[in-house]
Design an enzyme around this catalytic site. Structure first.
Site, PDB file in Angstrom:
ATOM      1  N   LYS A  44     -12.077  -0.528 -15.050  1.00 13.40           N
ATOM      2  CA  LYS A  44     -12.552  -1.918 -14.691  1.00 13.40           C
ATOM      3  C   LYS A  44     -12.925  -2.727 -15.712  1.00 13.40           C
ATOM      4  O   LYS A  44     -13.080  -3.808 -15.685  1.00 13.40           O
ATOM      5  CB  LYS A  44     -13.781  -1.490 -13.627  1.00 13.40           C
ATOM      6  CG  LYS A  44     -13.461  -0.837 -12.524  1.00 13.40           C
ATOM      7  CD  LYS A  44     -12.182  -1.522 -11.724  1.00 13.40           C
ATOM      8  CE  LYS A  44     -11.929  -0.984 -10.345  1.00 13.40           C
ATOM      9  NZ  LYS A  44     -10.716  -1.751  -9.391  1.00 13.40           N
TER      10      LYS A  44
ATOM     11  N   TYR B 162     -12.956   5.485 -14.284  1.00 15.36           N
ATOM     12  CA  TYR B 162     -13.225   4.184 -13.343  1.00 15.36           C
ATOM     13  C   TYR B 162     -13.840   3.104 -14.117  1.00 15.36           C
ATOM     14  O   TYR B 162     -13.420   2.051 -13.960  1.00 15.36           O
ATOM     15  CB  TYR B 162     -13.994   4.594 -12.111  1.00 15.36           C
ATOM     16  CG  TYR B 162     -14.171   3.473 -10.846  1.00 15.36           C
ATOM     17  CD1 TYR B 162     -13.303   3.390 -10.080  1.00 15.36           C
ATOM     18  CD2 TYR B 162     -15.031   2.346 -10.983  1.00 15.36           C
ATOM     19  CE1 TYR B 162     -13.113   2.399  -9.208  1.00 15.36           C
ATOM     20  CE2 TYR B 162     -15.241   1.593 -10.282  1.00 15.36           C
ATOM     21  CZ  TYR B 162     -14.375   1.368  -9.197  1.00 15.36           C
ATOM     22  OH  TYR B 162     -14.215   0.337  -8.131  1.00 15.36           O
TER      23      TYR B 162
ATOM     24  N   ASP C 284       0.777  -1.056   0.211  1.00 12.68           N
ATOM     25  CA  ASP C 284      -0.162   0.041  -0.159  1.00 12.68           C
ATOM     26  C   ASP C 284       0.870   1.189  -0.145  1.00 12.68           C
ATOM     27  O   ASP C 284       2.020   1.243   0.288  1.00 12.68           O
ATOM     28  CB  ASP C 284      -0.939   0.095   1.152  1.00 12.68           C
ATOM     29  CG  ASP C 284      -2.212   0.806   1.001  1.00 12.68           C
ATOM     30  OD1 ASP C 284      -3.237  -0.030   1.058  1.00 12.68           O
ATOM     31  OD2 ASP C 284      -2.323   1.808   0.886  1.00 12.68           O
TER      32      ASP C 284
ATOM     33  N   ASN D  76      -5.778  -5.438  -5.909  1.00  9.19           N
ATOM     34  CA  ASN D  76      -6.886  -4.924  -5.338  1.00  9.19           C
ATOM     35  C   ASN D  76      -6.711  -3.347  -5.336  1.00  9.19           C
ATOM     36  O   ASN D  76      -7.757  -2.631  -5.206  1.00  9.19           O
ATOM     37  CB  ASN D  76      -7.172  -5.579  -3.818  1.00  9.19           C
ATOM     38  CG  ASN D  76      -7.908  -4.584  -2.955  1.00  9.19           C
ATOM     39  OD1 ASN D  76      -9.170  -4.391  -3.252  1.00  9.19           O
ATOM     40  ND2 ASN D  76      -7.655  -3.633  -2.072  1.00  9.19           N
TER      41      ASN D  76
ATOM     42  N   THR E 101     -16.718   0.769   2.215  1.00  7.31           N
ATOM     43  CA  THR E 101     -15.110   1.003   2.399  1.00  7.31           C
ATOM     44  C   THR E 101     -14.879   2.528   2.549  1.00  7.31           C
ATOM     45  O   THR E 101     -15.745   3.355   2.272  1.00  7.31           O
ATOM     46  CB  THR E 101     -14.371   0.270   1.308  1.00  7.31           C
ATOM     47  OG1 THR E 101     -14.740   1.084   0.137  1.00  7.31           O
ATOM     48  CG2 THR E 101     -14.978  -1.081   0.912  1.00  7.31           C
TER      49      THR E 101
ATOM     50  N   ILE F 225     -19.446  -1.483  -1.800  1.00 11.03           N
ATOM     51  CA  ILE F 225     -19.007  -1.901  -0.624  1.00 11.03           C
ATOM     52  C   ILE F 225     -18.740  -0.866   0.496  1.00 11.03           C
ATOM     53  O   ILE F 225     -18.288   0.248  -0.078  1.00 11.03           O
ATOM     54  CB  ILE F 225     -17.763  -2.784  -0.987  1.00 11.03           C
ATOM     55  CG1 ILE F 225     -18.029  -3.843  -2.104  1.00 11.03           C
ATOM     56  CG2 ILE F 225     -17.451  -3.451   0.604  1.00 11.03           C
ATOM     57  CD1 ILE F 225     -19.258  -4.878  -2.009  1.00 11.03           C
TER      58      ILE F 225
END
Length: 248
Positions: free
Chosen positions: A159, A155, A36, A89, A190, A188
């Site tokens: 994807k 985005y 990260d 991810n 997050t 989600i």
């Protein structure tokens, strides 16, 4: 212990889906290598996993930089001697603008992290896995890898690209023992959604037939199956986990 003896790389591991995946994989016996750009959160997570009896290493890496992907894999091989599982991810949401007004710099940043970052990851993960003769790569796409969404062109494009990239890699490497799949989470709970106002959040909830947003732990369970030997015949596929979003 579904992943006992396995070595797993998880990018964007410091929070959200990445964090939940790291905790679950470690609990299932994997030695986890976490990357990260958020050093503080990443190191705290690695320490937390170690304190709970798991084995974890944190390594600062920016997936938008190919040299960081190369360094990550080199460090995994140095410390653990192999790479069995990769969860690509790391991702960002990006600007919210229509195509005719979308900032060029914002476009470049989203594509660099969300699409090129996945390619850079696989570019170095695959040669490492070929040495084992086996591996499982899980690329995190989105429901927006299958459908459009207004004001999120970068985005959505990234994807969609991840889904296509995954299929190509699966065709190239499945016969060599490396399974490559993509997962399409819906919205989600997050940190990516942290900046949304309450009205927009409620609108997002309503477009999921299940009546709620997803949880990071639920996505991690999908990753666990794909990473494990239970998914031995699963490759080249796109797996939505979306509370019914795409069924509409």
């Amino acid at each position: 212990m579904e992943l006992k003896g396995k070595v797993a790389l998880i990018t964007g591991a410091a929070s959200g889906i990445g964090e939940s995946t790291a905790i679950l994989f470690a609990a299932e016996g994997a030695r986890v290598f976490l990357t990260d750009i958020d050093v503080e959160k990443g190191e705290k997570l690695a320490k937390r996993i170690e304190e709970n009896g798991g084995e974890a290493v944190f390594f600062k890496a920016d997936t938008a930089k190919p040299e960081d992907s190369e360094k990550s894999v080199s460090e995994i091989l140095r410390q653990f001697g192999k790479l069995d599982i990769a969860v690509n991810n790391a991702g960002i949401g990006g600007a919210q603008q229509p195509v005719g007004e979308y900032p060029i710099e914002a476009w470049d940043k989203v594509i660099a992290i969300n699409l090129s970052g996945v390619f850079y990851g696989m570019r170095y993960q695959i040669p490492a896995m070929l040495k084992n003769g086996a591996g499982s790569i899980i690329n995190v796409a989105s429901i927006l890898g299958s459908v459009g969404f207004a004001n999120s062109a970068a985005y959505v494009a990234a994807k969609h690209g991840v889904v296509g990239l995954t299929k190509s890699a699966a065709l190239e490497y499945s016969a060599k023992g490396i399974r490559v799949n993509s997962v399409g989470p819906a919205f989600i709970k997050t940190p990516l959604l942290k900046g949304l106002d309450k009205d927009l959040l409620n609108q997002l909830i309503k477009v999921h037939p299940i009546g709620r947003l997803g949880m990071a732990d639920e996505v991690a369970q999908m990753f666990l199956w794909l990473a494990s030997d239970k998914a031995s015949f699963a490759t080249g596929a796109y797996y939505p986990i979306d509370g019914g979003y795409l069924a509409q």
